[in-house]
Design a protein around this motif. Structure first.
Motif, mmCIF file in Angstrom:
data_model
loop_
_atom_site.group_PDB
_atom_site.id
_atom_site.type_symbol
_atom_site.label_atom_id
_atom_site.label_comp_id
_atom_site.label_asym_id
_atom_site.label_seq_id
_atom_site.Cartn_x
_atom_site.Cartn_y
_atom_site.Cartn_z
ATOM 1 N N CYS A 100 0.866 -1.184 0.000
ATOM 2 C CA CYS A 100 0.000 0.000 0.000
ATOM 3 C C CYS A 100 0.903 1.235 0.000
ATOM 4 C CB CYS A 100 -0.911 0.014 1.225
ATOM 5 S SG CYS A 100 -2.087 -1.352 1.293
ATOM 6 N N GLY A 101 1.067 1.850 -1.170
ATOM 7 C CA GLY A 101 2.039 2.928 -1.308
ATOM 8 C C GLY A 101 1.847 4.069 -0.333
ATOM 9 N N ALA A 102 0.602 4.378 0.007
ATOM 10 C CA ALA A 102 0.344 5.502 0.906
ATOM 11 C C ALA A 102 0.790 5.203 2.331
ATOM 12 C CB ALA A 102 -1.141 5.856 0.891
ATOM 13 N N MET A 103 0.861 3.932 2.715
ATOM 14 C CA MET A 103 1.270 3.584 4.076
ATOM 15 C C MET A 103 2.672 4.094 4.360
ATOM 16 S SD MET A 103 -0.284 1.818 6.574
ATOM 17 C CE MET A 103 0.934 0.672 7.227
ATOM 18 N N THR A 104 3.613 3.762 3.502
ATOM 19 C CA THR A 104 4.994 4.181 3.731
ATOM 20 C C THR A 104 5.192 5.650 3.384
ATOM 21 O OG1 THR A 104 5.516 3.272 1.540
ATOM 22 C CG2 THR A 104 5.987 1.893 3.439
ATOM 23 N N PHE A 105 4.347 6.185 2.480
ATOM 24 C CA PHE A 105 4.456 7.604 2.128
ATOM 25 C C PHE A 105 3.969 8.470 3.293
ATOM 26 C CE2 PHE A 105 3.132 11.552 -0.005
ATOM 27 C CZ PHE A 105 4.282 11.831 -0.719
ATOM 28 N N VAL A 106 2.818 8.123 3.870
ATOM 29 C CA VAL A 106 2.315 8.854 5.029
ATOM 30 C C VAL A 106 3.239 8.652 6.227
ATOM 31 C CG1 VAL A 106 0.385 9.036 6.657
ATOM 32 C CG2 VAL A 106 -0.062 8.780 4.223
ATOM 33 N N GLY A 107 3.877 7.473 6.280
ATOM 34 C CA GLY A 107 4.815 7.203 7.365
ATOM 35 C C GLY A 107 5.993 8.150 7.382
ATOM 36 N N GLY A 108 6.266 8.831 6.268
ATOM 37 C CA GLY A 108 7.364 9.780 6.212
ATOM 38 C C GLY A 108 6.976 11.188 6.581
ATOM 39 N N GLY A 109 5.738 11.414 7.048
ATOM 40 C CA GLY A 109 5.275 12.741 7.425
ATOM 41 C C GLY A 109 5.184 12.894 8.935
ATOM 42 N N ILE A 110 4.921 14.117 9.384
ATOM 43 C CA ILE A 110 4.762 14.383 10.815
ATOM 44 C C ILE A 110 3.295 14.168 11.173
ATOM 45 C CG2 ILE A 110 5.004 16.101 12.649
ATOM 46 C CD1 ILE A 110 7.142 17.466 11.020
ATOM 47 N N TYR A 111 2.997 12.978 11.669
ATOM 48 C CA TYR A 111 1.641 12.616 12.068
ATOM 49 C C TYR A 111 1.700 11.803 13.353
ATOM 50 C CZ TYR A 111 0.269 13.913 7.310
ATOM 51 O OH TYR A 111 0.056 14.597 6.147
ATOM 52 N N ASN A 112 0.584 11.783 14.074
ATOM 53 C CA ASN A 112 0.483 10.914 15.245
ATOM 54 C C ASN A 112 -0.159 9.577 14.903
ATOM 55 O OD1 ASN A 112 -2.132 11.744 14.773
ATOM 56 N ND2 ASN A 112 -2.520 12.521 16.839
ATOM 57 N N ASP A 113 -0.460 9.356 13.629
ATOM 58 C CA ASP A 113 -1.213 8.159 13.220
ATOM 59 C C ASP A 113 -0.402 6.876 13.324
ATOM 60 O OD1 ASP A 113 -3.902 9.277 11.792
ATOM 61 O OD2 ASP A 113 -2.219 10.629 11.475
ATOM 62 N N GLY A 114 0.915 6.964 13.101
ATOM 63 C CA GLY A 114 1.729 5.760 13.186
ATOM 64 C C GLY A 114 1.670 5.135 14.560
ATOM 65 N N TRP A 115 1.899 5.949 15.588
ATOM 66 C CA TRP A 115 1.887 5.426 16.948
ATOM 67 C C TRP A 115 0.478 5.148 17.437
ATOM 68 C CZ3 TRP A 115 5.749 3.534 19.767
ATOM 69 C CH2 TRP A 115 7.049 3.778 19.312
ATOM 70 N N SER A 116 -0.509 5.926 17.006
ATOM 71 C CA SER A 116 -1.882 5.648 17.431
ATOM 72 C C SER A 116 -2.357 4.318 16.865
ATOM 73 C CB SER A 116 -2.811 6.775 17.009
ATOM 74 O OG SER A 116 -2.917 6.870 15.597
ATOM 75 N N SER A 117 -2.005 4.025 15.600
ATOM 76 C CA SER A 117 -2.393 2.744 14.994
ATOM 77 C C SER A 117 -1.671 1.592 15.676
ATOM 78 C CB SER A 117 -2.073 2.755 13.498
ATOM 79 O OG SER A 117 -2.791 3.762 12.828
ATOM 80 N N ALA A 118 -0.370 1.783 15.936
ATOM 81 C CA ALA A 118 0.398 0.719 16.581
ATOM 82 C C ALA A 118 -0.151 0.420 17.976
ATOM 83 C CB ALA A 118 1.871 1.117 16.660
ATOM 84 N N ALA A 119 -0.482 1.463 18.738
ATOM 85 C CA ALA A 119 -1.003 1.247 20.093
ATOM 86 C C ALA A 119 -2.374 0.568 20.053
ATOM 87 C CB ALA A 119 -1.088 2.580 20.829
ATOM 88 N N ALA A 120 -3.238 0.990 19.121
ATOM 89 C CA ALA A 120 -4.561 0.365 19.015
ATOM 90 C C ALA A 120 -4.441 -1.101 18.617
ATOM 91 C CB ALA A 120 -5.416 1.125 18.005
ATOM 92 N N PHE A 121 -3.568 -1.390 17.647
ATOM 93 C CA PHE A 121 -3.391 -2.780 17.210
ATOM 94 C C PHE A 121 -2.766 -3.636 18.312
ATOM 95 C CE2 PHE A 121 -3.142 -1.669 12.385
ATOM 96 C CZ PHE A 121 -4.505 -1.417 12.405
ATOM 97 N N MET A 122 -1.820 -3.061 19.059
ATOM 98 C CA MET A 122 -1.221 -3.820 20.159
ATOM 99 C C MET A 122 -2.249 -4.109 21.239
ATOM 100 S SD MET A 122 1.245 -5.387 21.582
ATOM 101 C CE MET A 122 2.753 -4.976 20.722
ATOM 102 N N THR A 123 -3.150 -3.158 21.497
ATOM 103 C CA THR A 123 -4.227 -3.379 22.463
ATOM 104 C C THR A 123 -5.101 -4.555 22.036
ATOM 105 O OG1 THR A 123 -4.259 -1.018 23.008
ATOM 106 C CG2 THR A 123 -6.184 -2.311 23.636
ATOM 107 N N LEU A 124 -5.477 -4.562 20.758
ATOM 108 C CA LEU A 124 -6.293 -5.672 20.252
ATOM 109 C C LEU A 124 -5.512 -6.982 20.287
ATOM 110 C CD1 LEU A 124 -7.928 -3.930 17.141
ATOM 111 C CD2 LEU A 124 -9.025 -4.470 19.322
ATOM 112 N N PHE A 125 -4.239 -6.939 19.925
ATOM 113 C CA PHE A 125 -3.422 -8.151 19.905
ATOM 114 C C PHE A 125 -3.341 -8.766 21.301
ATOM 115 C CE2 PHE A 125 0.841 -10.019 20.515
ATOM 116 C CZ PHE A 125 0.739 -11.102 19.642
#
Length: 550
Positions: free
Chosen positions: A160-185
């Motif tokens: 998914c090209g936008a995943m790594t492209f957005v990952g190169g910007g200043i956003y809180n989404d990377g850590w918010s997604s990781a924390a939410a997924f870890m909670t579910l895991f």
């Protein structure tokens, strides 16, 4: 070392390698993309700067306009309207910006604000890399008897090209997604292995972090509580026994899980209600930017274009060319076709061809119920997030790839199952190895061959999508050798991709990858030291006493 531990290690290593590649690709974007180029980057960076100055901003707080101390921020404000001169992302909880404080202080100490901007981009890139890894781990919980599915799922995130492209910007989404997924895991792990005090503490702590990154983290906390209820229910002989004996204890645990983020971050949401009238300030933001309503939430939920834009954003977000939406259409079509064929094969299998029966490891009734519960809980999580996104779009919001990330575990696991089914359409001649070639082993070997090919294809798609975007020579850190830095970042990215591809090919071989354990065996493994099982698993219902220590 036991066979099970070695096999789990192999699949985990493959998923970790894909996470490393995701970080390298996002880092390339972070280094090369002009400072504050992407939407909202300016506001996110200003939030961290305001915190460093002792101010918790509101959506009406001015972005610092200091051409000496923060020249990039000041330059980005040139020509901006009044609404976009404020820190409009201040409706988000402050955890990501607190994590960014050392980067702000470092930039101030060395007199290089561009270093702060680059550091915040790399911090987000690390969060998206963890998200890629956790998508694979969640896929393993969804499809425990198909060990190659986690690798395909993580590879799809890379594709998914936008995943790594957005990952190169200043956003809180990377850590918010990781924390939410870890909670579910961690919640799913409790369904598989039991509710213990240690798992509850870890899951609650991660759930608090998820609520501190974004308001959507509260949805993950809600389903963490549901996971605890289901885990304790499944370990009772019947629903009646659960309601009479364990329910109130489970309800108390769930209440503590829900109260934890309220105690730590509830003040912020109360502050939002006092300032803006609702916990997320969505109505105030729509008014601030003059957004017009776009139908109702129900209208968006039944609108096919809404789903097309949402899925397509994973390939076309930012300055990625619109023709990459074709990749989204192809992946979705193949996934749907593959899942339909897989259902048909289970209902009426054939001896050969795409509908042939696939030999899987035996599964107990308890494990089957766990599978159904995990799929249902993840589906419910996705449904609530979908309703939230639909309401945001109905209110006048825009679709970004960041809003589609929560659906990736569900989509990627489905794509993995579909790929393994569609791969049966191609003839397969096993390579001569020392491993057994009959029954389950033959199907596992074919799965590995298909999984390797699909994973490499997703990697190639992701890299080509990167090349199809503009290559800038104007990163946040000024340098006389900017072109050299860009070329070096490209070379590192491709070197990491080549290494990961080589490692996947070496590890995904019959006899050395996952030798799936018989799932009719107990899931509770012996753990050194005392472990309190809050759920009190009952013998004879998918649980058995732990094996004596040797």
């Amino acid at each position: 070392m036991s066979v099970r531990r070695a096999s789990v290690s192999q699949s985990t290593i493959c998923v970790l390698l894909l996470g490393v590649l995701g970080f390298a690709m996002s880092a390339q974007v972070a280094i090369a993309m002009p400072a504050l180029f992407k939407a909202d980057e300016r506001a996110h960076a200003a939030y961290a700067v305001a915190l460093s100055q002792g101010t918790l901003p509101t959506i009406y707080t001015d972005i610092p306009d200091d051409p000496v101390r923060y020249p990039q921020l000041a330059e980005s404000l040139f020509g901006a309207d009044e609404a976009h001169r404020d820190i409009w992302v201040a409706n988000h909880p402050p955890l990501f910006y607190v994590m960014s404080q050392p980067l702000v202080w470092l930039g101030d100490a060395v007199g290089s604000p561009g270093l702060t901007l680059l550091g915040m981009r790399l911090l987000n890139a690390l969060g998206f890399a963890l998200t890629t890894i956790l998508v694979g781990l969640l896929a393993r919980e969804l499809v425990p008897r198909r060990p190659v599915v986690p690798v395909i799922a993580s590879a799809m995130c890379i594709g998914c090209g936008a995943m790594t492209f957005v990952g190169g910007g200043i956003y809180n989404d990377g850590w918010s997604s990781a924390a939410a997924f870890m909670t579910l895991f961690l919640g799913f792990r409790m369904i598989r292995q039991g509710v213990t005090r240690e798992r509850l503490i870890a899951a609650t702590a991660v759930g608090v972090a998820a609520a501190g990154f974004r308001s959507t983290g509260l949805v993950a906390v809600l389903f963490l509580g549901a996971c605890v209820l289901v885990a304790m229910w499944l370990r009772e002989p019947s629903l009646r026994t659960f309601l009479r004996g364990t329910f109130w204890r489970a309800a108390g645990i769930v209440a503590c899980i829900g109260l934890a983020p309220v105690v730590v971050f509830g003040w912020f949401y109360v502050r939002n209600i006092q300032l803006y009238g609702d916990p997320t300030a969505s109505s105030s933001l729509f008014e601030k930017f003059g957004r017009e309503p776009n139908g109702s939430t129900l209208f968006q939920l039944v609108n096919p274009e809404f789903y097309g834009h949402l899925l397509g954003s994973l390939w076309t977000d930012g300055n990625i060319a619109n023709h990459w939406s074709q990749a989204a259409a192809i992946v979705l079509t193949l996934t749907v076709v593959g899942l339909v064929l897989d259902a048909a094969a289970k209902a009426n299998p054939r001896r050969t061809g795409v509908l042939q029966r696939i030999q899987l490891a035996p599964q107990s009734t308890m494990h089957h119920r766990q599978d159904l519960a995990i799929w249902a809980l993840l589906g419910g999580y996705c449904l609530l997030i979908l309703i939230n996104v639909a309401g945001f779009i109905a209110g006048g919001g825009w679709i970004h790839a960041r809003y589609a990330v929560p659906f990736l575990p569900f989509l990627a696991a489905g794509a993995g199952i579909a790929a393994l089914r569609l791969g049966r359409a191609f003839p397969y001649r096993p390579l001569p190895t020392g491993a057994a070639t009959g029954g389950t082993a033959f199907d596992e070997a074919r799965d590995l061959r298909i999984g390797l090919g699909v994973s490499l294809a997703f990697m190639v798609v992701g890299l080509v999508c990167h090349l199809d975007t503009e290559q800038y020579v104007d990163g946040p850190v000024s340098s006389t050798f900017a072109l050299v830095a860009l070329v070096a970042a490209d070379l590192v990215m491709f070197a990491v991709a080549a290494y990961v591809a080589t490692e996947l090919r070496r590890r995904m071989r019959p006899g050395t990858f996952d030798a799936v354990p018989t799932l009719a065996e107990p899931v509770t493994e012996p753990v050194p030291g005392p472990v309190t099982d809050v759920a009190r698993p009952h013998e004879g219902f998918g649980s058995s006493p732990a094996r004596p220590a040797k």
